[in-house]
Design an enzyme around this catalytic site. Structure first.
Site, PDB file in Angstrom:
ATOM      1  N   HIS A  84      23.772   4.456  -2.438  1.00 44.37           N
ATOM      2  CA  HIS A  84      24.499   3.221  -2.186  1.00 44.37           C
ATOM      3  C   HIS A  84      25.247   3.343  -0.871  1.00 44.37           C
ATOM      4  O   HIS A  84      25.752   4.406  -0.546  1.00 44.37           O
ATOM      5  CB  HIS A  84      25.489   2.920  -3.314  1.00 44.37           C
ATOM      6  N   ASP A 140      21.138  -0.598 -10.360  1.00 42.43           N
ATOM      7  CA  ASP A 140      19.748  -0.971 -10.652  1.00 42.43           C
ATOM      8  C   ASP A 140      18.990   0.093 -11.437  1.00 42.43           C
ATOM      9  O   ASP A 140      17.862  -0.136 -11.854  1.00 42.43           O
ATOM     10  CB  ASP A 140      19.004  -1.247  -9.339  1.00 42.43           C
TER      11      ASP A 140
HETATM   12  N1  CMC Z   1      16.099   8.497  -2.222  1.00 48.45           N
HETATM   13  C1  CMC Z   1      15.984   9.485  -1.320  1.00 48.45           C
HETATM   14  N2  CMC Z   1      16.741   9.595  -0.214  1.00 48.45           N
HETATM   15  C2  CMC Z   1      17.673   8.658  -0.007  1.00 48.45           C
HETATM   16  C3  CMC Z   1      17.868   7.592  -0.916  1.00 48.45           C
HETATM   17  C4  CMC Z   1      17.047   7.539  -2.056  1.00 48.45           C
HETATM   18  N3  CMC Z   1      17.184   6.537  -2.926  1.00 48.45           N
HETATM   19  N4  CMC Z   1      18.868   6.804  -0.465  1.00 48.45           N
HETATM   20  C5  CMC Z   1      19.283   7.347   0.698  1.00 48.45           C
HETATM   21  N5  CMC Z   1      18.565   8.475   0.960  1.00 48.45           N
HETATM   22  C6  CMC Z   1      18.751   9.366   2.112  1.00 48.45           C
HETATM   23  C7  CMC Z   1      18.162   8.760   3.366  1.00 48.45           C
HETATM   24  O1  CMC Z   1      16.825   9.179   3.571  1.00 48.45           O
HETATM   25  C8  CMC Z   1      19.083   9.276   4.440  1.00 48.45           C
HETATM   26  O2  CMC Z   1      18.710  10.604   4.742  1.00 48.45           O
HETATM   27  P1  CMC Z   1      18.890  11.174   6.263  1.00 48.45           P
HETATM   28  O3  CMC Z   1      20.356  11.147   6.513  1.00 48.45           O
HETATM   29  O4  CMC Z   1      18.325  12.550   6.170  1.00 48.45           O
HETATM   30  O5  CMC Z   1      18.117  10.254   7.143  1.00 48.45           O
HETATM   31  C9  CMC Z   1      20.447   9.326   3.734  1.00 48.45           C
HETATM   32  O6  CMC Z   1      20.161   9.469   2.335  1.00 48.45           O
HETATM   33  C10 CMC Z   1      21.310   8.100   3.970  1.00 48.45           C
HETATM   34  O7  CMC Z   1      20.508   6.955   3.673  1.00 48.45           O
HETATM   35  P2  CMC Z   1      20.648   5.570   4.439  1.00 48.45           P
HETATM   36  O8  CMC Z   1      19.419   4.769   4.212  1.00 48.45           O
HETATM   37  O9  CMC Z   1      21.056   5.824   5.846  1.00 48.45           O
HETATM   38  O10 CMC Z   1      21.888   4.960   3.674  1.00 48.45           O
HETATM   39  P3  CMC Z   1      22.270   3.435   3.588  1.00 48.45           P
HETATM   40  O11 CMC Z   1      23.699   3.390   3.253  1.00 48.45           O
HETATM   41  O12 CMC Z   1      21.821   2.722   4.819  1.00 48.45           O
HETATM   42  O13 CMC Z   1      21.348   2.894   2.395  1.00 48.45           O
HETATM   43  C11 CMC Z   1      20.570   2.230   0.263  1.00 48.45           C
HETATM   44  C12 CMC Z   1      21.796   2.638   1.103  1.00 48.45           C
HETATM   45  C13 CMC Z   1      21.063   1.679  -1.065  1.00 48.45           C
HETATM   46  C14 CMC Z   1      19.806   1.115   0.964  1.00 48.45           C
HETATM   47  C15 CMC Z   1      19.674   3.482   0.049  1.00 48.45           C
HETATM   48  O14 CMC Z   1      20.388   4.474  -0.651  1.00 48.45           O
HETATM   49  C16 CMC Z   1      18.369   3.143  -0.674  1.00 48.45           C
HETATM   50  O15 CMC Z   1      17.395   2.733  -0.018  1.00 48.45           O
HETATM   51  N6  CMC Z   1      18.320   3.305  -2.037  1.00 48.45           N
HETATM   52  C17 CMC Z   1      17.160   2.944  -2.803  1.00 48.45           C
HETATM   53  C18 CMC Z   1      17.151   1.440  -3.029  1.00 48.45           C
HETATM   54  C19 CMC Z   1      18.204   0.997  -4.037  1.00 48.45           C
HETATM   55  O16 CMC Z   1      18.343   1.551  -5.114  1.00 48.45           O
HETATM   56  N7  CMC Z   1      18.937  -0.088  -3.681  1.00 48.45           N
HETATM   57  C20 CMC Z   1      19.927  -0.704  -4.543  1.00 48.45           C
HETATM   58  C21 CMC Z   1      21.322  -0.573  -4.006  1.00 48.45           C
HETATM   59  S1  CMC Z   1      22.572  -1.025  -5.215  1.00 48.45           S
HETATM   60  C22 CMC Z   1      22.310  -2.667  -5.603  1.00 48.45           C
HETATM   61  C23 CMC Z   1      22.326  -3.604  -4.467  1.00 48.45           C
HETATM   62  O17 CMC Z   1      23.084  -3.458  -3.502  1.00 48.45           O
HETATM   63  O18 CMC Z   1      21.613  -4.589  -4.522  1.00 48.45           O
END
Ligand code: CMC
Length: 428
Positions: free
Chosen positions: A306, A363
């Site tokens: 998140h 989720d």
């Molecule tokens: N599985 C594996 N690695 C992950 C995941 C995951 N679910 N989420 C983040 N990471 C890693 C990512 O690869 C990155 O690694 P590095 O620093 O080595 O490049 C690091 O963690 C930070 O990730 P980010 O994408 O820069 O973080 P963000 O804050 O931009 O993204 C997120 C947050 C929710 C989009 C992301 O965690 C994600 O894609 N999760 C899976 C989708 C999901 O479950 N979304 C629902 C969010 S909650 C409900 C809502 O808001 O609607």
């Protein structure tokens, strides 16, 4: 930073930037005059360090796993309140007393029917259309039916549009489901609760009576409460940005629905259950964890991670408990729940997930409950949109009433070609 001012030295010039404090949470550096005074912009793609507005609605402390609506902790609301009460709270700022709540519920239930002509819209879609595609279309179309509540300068019209949106979402969502099943639409019934009415419009058929199971009604209501609002997330910011131009509320909520659909946002509940089903059995979990950690593989554990929560998502905690309770009460044993629990345990012990502070989000467990209730995965994000409509309209109303409100207009760091002369086609 100190004494309410931040000092910035830029291009040999010193500047004092005011620092603003909220009632709780990080201070913010007020950079509104920065460009005028220095000619520089700030750079923050994804808005990881930017407060886009002032708000009194929802507070999140991502490190402590705290989520408050108008000051009330989400755990208390999920256990003790109802979705209608939370809707009132988000919209009006205070918990209602019995009389005010009854009046609010009465008002919402009197707006649940939709213009009969709207049914024609559904018939224009393919039966196998994704219900979110249908929702984007029909919610946007509401402004063509309810002109009398599109004058955003009139607070009364804004409130009527808000009530209409909250009231009509269950009807329109249930119609999207019915259409995909090839079943007739079911009209709303005002003697049922908001949530029971939605379940009946979704699952009843004309051939027999439909009795709402109180276990399912309570679980559904809890899921709605947990999704009602979440501060300035992507879809809410989209609603605010769309609304900042003066667009009507129906168009703004349609924009929010489009944004919510993405798998990084509301679409993650559908993706999470599909992923858990694909994993199928706990023995295959290590393979998927390895894929999630592999930089060369785009796969991510859906329902994990998140932007704001870096300790735990309080909504996921409530849902994890609710998933077991609901399945127990309904007498369902779902191997997907076992896979989810095992995956959570293994990931939480894995150094990659520990280092990156990745925890199950809202989720991760919601899909297990929704599937037990009988919803296909394609409806999951629709249910999220139904509940989040309450937060969207509350945030939209707050924005329109804010005297500091301006059209949202970000700037950019331009890295393209500098000025050059046009070359006719035959000379290129
Ligand atoms: N599985 C594996 N690695 C992950 C995941 C995951 N679910 N989420 C983040 N990471 C890693 C990512 O690869 C990155 O690694 P590095 O620093 O080595 O490049 C690091 O963690 C930070 O990730 P980010 O994408 O820069 O973080 P963000 O804050 O931009 O993204 C997120 C947050 C929710 C989009 C992301 O965690 C994600 O894609 N999760 C899976 C989708 C999901 O479950 N979304 C629902 C969010 S909650 C409900 C809502 O808001 O609607």
């Amino acid at each position: 930073m100190g004494d309410g001012t931040a000092k910035l030295a830029l291009n040999g010039k010193d500047m004092d930037l005011p620092v603003m404090a909220g009632s709780v949470g990080p201070d913010v550096v007020d950079i509104r005059k920065l460009y005028g005074q220095s000619g520089a912009f700030t750079y923050d793609p994804g808005f990881t360090s930017t407060a886009s507005c002032e708000s009194k609605i929802t507070y999140i402390d991502g490190d402590k796993g705290v989520l408050l609506h108008r000051g009330y902790p989400i755990e208390q609301l999920a256990e003790q309140s109802s979705f209608m009460e939370v809707a009132y709270l988000l919209l009006n700022g205070e918990l209602p007393n019995k009389g005010t709540l009854d009046k609010f519920v009465y008002t919402i239930s009197r707006h649940t029917m939709v213009h009969e002509q709207l049914a024609q819209f559904y018939r224009g879609f393919r039966r196998d259309a994704h219900p979110m595609a249908i929702m984007c279309g029909v919610i946007g179309a509401l402004s063509a039916f309810y002109h009398d509540s599109t004058d955003i300068t009139d607070p009364q019209q804004r409130m009527i549009a808000s009530h209409r949106l909250i009231a009509k979402m269950p009807t329109l969502a249930a119609m999207a489901y019915k259409y995909s099943q090839g079943q007739p639409f079911v009209y709303p019934r005002n003697d049922l609760s908001y949530t029971a009415n939605f379940l009946r419009m979704t699952f009843a058929v004309p051939a027999e009576d439909y009795v709402v199971d109180p276990v399912i009604e309570a679980a559904m209501d809890k899921i709605f409460i947990l999704h009602a609002d979440h501060e300035q997330n992507a879809s809410t910011s989209t609603v605010r940005l769309a609304g900042s131009s003066g667009a009507n509320p129906f168009a703004c909520i349609a924009a929010g629905i489009a944004c919510l659909w993405g798998p990084a946002h509301g679409g993650a509940n559908e993706a999470a259950l599909n992923m858990l089903r694909e994993i199928g059995t706990p023995s295959r979990i290590p393979e998927y964890i390895a894929r999630a950690k592999n930089k060369d593989d785009p796969f991510r554990l859906m329902g994990f991670g998140h932007r704001v929560y870096k300790n735990f998502d309080p909504r996921a905690k409530v849902l994890s408990k609710a998933a077991s309770e609901v399945l127990d009460k309904l007498g369902i044993s779902d191997p997907v729940l076992d896979t989810a629990r095992e995956l959570e345990q293994l990931a939480l012990k894995d150094q990659y997930f520990i280092d990156k502070k990745l925890y199950p989000n809202v989720d991760f467990y919601s899909g297990v409950i929704l599937s037990a209730i009988g919803f296909p995965t394609s409806m999951f994000t629709v249910l999220f949109a139904l509940a989040r409509t309450v937060g969207w309209v509350a945030q939209w109303n707050e924005m329109i009433s804010d005297p500091d409100q301006k059209i949202g207009r970000p700037r950019q760091l331009y890295v393209g070609a500098t000025q050059r002369d046009y070359v006719p086609c035959d000379k290129r």
